[in-house]
Design an enzyme around this catalytic site. Structure first.
Site, PDB file in Angstrom:
ATOM      1  N   GLY A  46       0.839  -1.188   0.000  1.00 44.35           N
ATOM      2  CA  GLY A  46       0.000   0.000   0.000  1.00 44.35           C
ATOM      3  C   GLY A  46       0.876   1.241   0.000  1.00 44.35           C
ATOM      4  O   GLY A  46       1.993   1.205   0.523  1.00 44.35           O
ATOM      5  N   GLN A  51       3.027   9.931   1.215  1.00 44.59           N
ATOM      6  CA  GLN A  51       4.314   9.226   1.299  1.00 44.59           C
ATOM      7  C   GLN A  51       5.240   9.533   0.121  1.00 44.59           C
ATOM      8  O   GLN A  51       6.412   9.168   0.138  1.00 44.59           O
ATOM      9  CB  GLN A  51       4.084   7.712   1.373  1.00 44.59           C
ATOM     10  CG  GLN A  51       3.364   7.290   2.642  1.00 44.59           C
ATOM     11  CD  GLN A  51       3.253   5.801   2.722  1.00 44.59           C
ATOM     12  OE1 GLN A  51       2.329   5.203   2.184  1.00 44.59           O
ATOM     13  NE2 GLN A  51       4.227   5.161   3.370  1.00 44.59           N
ATOM     14  N   CYS A  93       5.438   0.226   7.612  1.00 43.94           N
ATOM     15  CA  CYS A  93       5.110   1.362   6.757  1.00 43.94           C
ATOM     16  C   CYS A  93       6.377   1.762   6.002  1.00 43.94           C
ATOM     17  O   CYS A  93       7.451   1.851   6.613  1.00 43.94           O
ATOM     18  CB  CYS A  93       4.610   2.522   7.621  1.00 43.94           C
ATOM     19  SG  CYS A  93       4.171   3.978   6.668  1.00 43.94           S
ATOM     20  N   LEU A  94       6.248   1.997   4.704  1.00 43.93           N
ATOM     21  CA  LEU A  94       7.425   2.366   3.912  1.00 43.93           C
ATOM     22  C   LEU A  94       8.044   3.675   4.409  1.00 43.93           C
ATOM     23  O   LEU A  94       9.225   3.919   4.191  1.00 43.93           O
ATOM     24  CB  LEU A  94       7.056   2.499   2.425  1.00 43.93           C
ATOM     25  CG  LEU A  94       6.678   1.190   1.703  1.00 43.93           C
ATOM     26  CD1 LEU A  94       6.255   1.480   0.278  1.00 43.93           C
ATOM     27  CD2 LEU A  94       7.825   0.189   1.732  1.00 43.93           C
ATOM     28  N   HIS A 135      -4.929   1.233   7.182  1.00 42.75           N
ATOM     29  CA  HIS A 135      -3.609   1.883   7.289  1.00 42.75           C
ATOM     30  C   HIS A 135      -3.500   3.040   6.283  1.00 42.75           C
ATOM     31  O   HIS A 135      -3.046   4.130   6.635  1.00 42.75           O
ATOM     32  CB  HIS A 135      -2.524   0.818   7.034  1.00 42.75           C
ATOM     33  CG  HIS A 135      -1.114   1.326   7.079  1.00 42.75           C
ATOM     34  ND1 HIS A 135      -0.204   0.960   8.053  1.00 42.75           N
ATOM     35  CD2 HIS A 135      -0.447   2.169   6.245  1.00 42.75           C
ATOM     36  CE1 HIS A 135       0.954   1.583   7.825  1.00 42.75           C
ATOM     37  NE2 HIS A 135       0.838   2.308   6.735  1.00 42.75           N
ATOM     38  N   GLU A 136      -3.928   2.785   5.042  1.00 42.40           N
ATOM     39  CA  GLU A 136      -3.770   3.806   3.990  1.00 42.40           C
ATOM     40  C   GLU A 136      -4.758   4.969   4.175  1.00 42.40           C
ATOM     41  O   GLU A 136      -4.403   6.125   3.939  1.00 42.40           O
ATOM     42  CB  GLU A 136      -3.932   3.178   2.595  1.00 42.40           C
ATOM     43  CG  GLU A 136      -2.913   2.094   2.255  1.00 42.40           C
ATOM     44  CD  GLU A 136      -1.468   2.489   2.534  1.00 42.40           C
ATOM     45  OE1 GLU A 136      -1.116   3.665   2.359  1.00 42.40           O
ATOM     46  OE2 GLU A 136      -0.689   1.615   2.948  1.00 42.40           O
ATOM     47  N   HIS A 139      -3.364   7.258   6.653  1.00 44.38           N
ATOM     48  CA  HIS A 139      -2.338   8.145   6.088  1.00 44.38           C
ATOM     49  C   HIS A 139      -2.948   9.449   5.570  1.00 44.38           C
ATOM     50  O   HIS A 139      -2.376  10.519   5.742  1.00 44.38           O
ATOM     51  CB  HIS A 139      -1.632   7.466   4.901  1.00 44.38           C
ATOM     52  CG  HIS A 139      -0.380   6.737   5.273  1.00 44.38           C
ATOM     53  ND1 HIS A 139       0.703   7.360   5.843  1.00 44.38           N
ATOM     54  CD2 HIS A 139      -0.021   5.431   5.132  1.00 44.38           C
ATOM     55  CE1 HIS A 139       1.671   6.469   6.048  1.00 44.38           C
ATOM     56  NE2 HIS A 139       1.262   5.287   5.630  1.00 44.38           N
TER      57      HIS A 139
END
Ligand code: NI
Length: 170
Positions: A46, A51, A93-94, A135-136, A139
């Site tokens: 994701g 990000q 998370c990236l 999660h997304e 964000h």
């Protein structure tokens, strides 16, 4: 085009994003394609627009990590409308590389959103897909998975990251 991933500490990650309005525009299609490319290059499932440094309510998800085109999902201006059950599992998370923690999420999530052409969509996901939706969407509201951890754990991770920043390794 593969974007550079913005890391924890950048304010763009912790503020609510602006709604997308340019549905159908070629540059929106290009952004979506670039976000998938960026996500696959970093082996994520994701990726949200903040990000890559863009404060826009747009996220891409692919729980197959590029193995199955039918699992590619684009959510624009998403709103979670229903959460059911619960699951606890490891999440990363990236934008917070190297840190993975158990996070409690709903087991099933329903989200209303728009596709890049502006058509309304409604998707229900379970397990990992439900986790990714939550999660997304977080964000886009400026919320990172750290928020869902205990204060103690969050502070520990923040301290470790501060050390990495000082050492020039973040
Ligand atoms: Ni993330």
């Amino acid at each position: 085009m593969v974007y550079r991933i913005v890391k924890y500490g950048d304010p763009v990650l912790e503020k609510p994003c602006d709604p997308v309005t340019d549905f159908g525009a070629p540059q929106l299609e290009k952004l979506v394609a670039d976000m998938f490319e960026t996500m696959y290059a970093h082996k994520g499932v994701g990726l949200a627009a903040p990000q890559v440094g863009l404060s826009r309510r747009l996220t891409v998800i692919d729980c197959s990590a590029g193995e199955d085109d039918s699992q590619k999902v684009v959510l624009i201006n998403p709103v979670i409308t229903k959460l059911e059950g619960s699951q606890t599992g490891e999440e990363g998370c990236l934008s917070i590389p190297g840190f993975r923690e158990n996070v409690k999420r709903a087991q099933k999530a329903t989200v209303r959103a728009f596709d890049p052409k502006g058509h309304p969509i409604e998707i229900t996901g379970e397990d990992l897909f439900a986790r990714a939706i939550q999660h997304e969407t977080d964000h886009l509201n400026g919320i990172l998975f750290l928020t869902h951890l205990s204060l103690l754990k969050r502070d520990l991770i923040r301290r470790k990251i501060r050390k990495l920043v000082k050492a020039g390794e973040w």
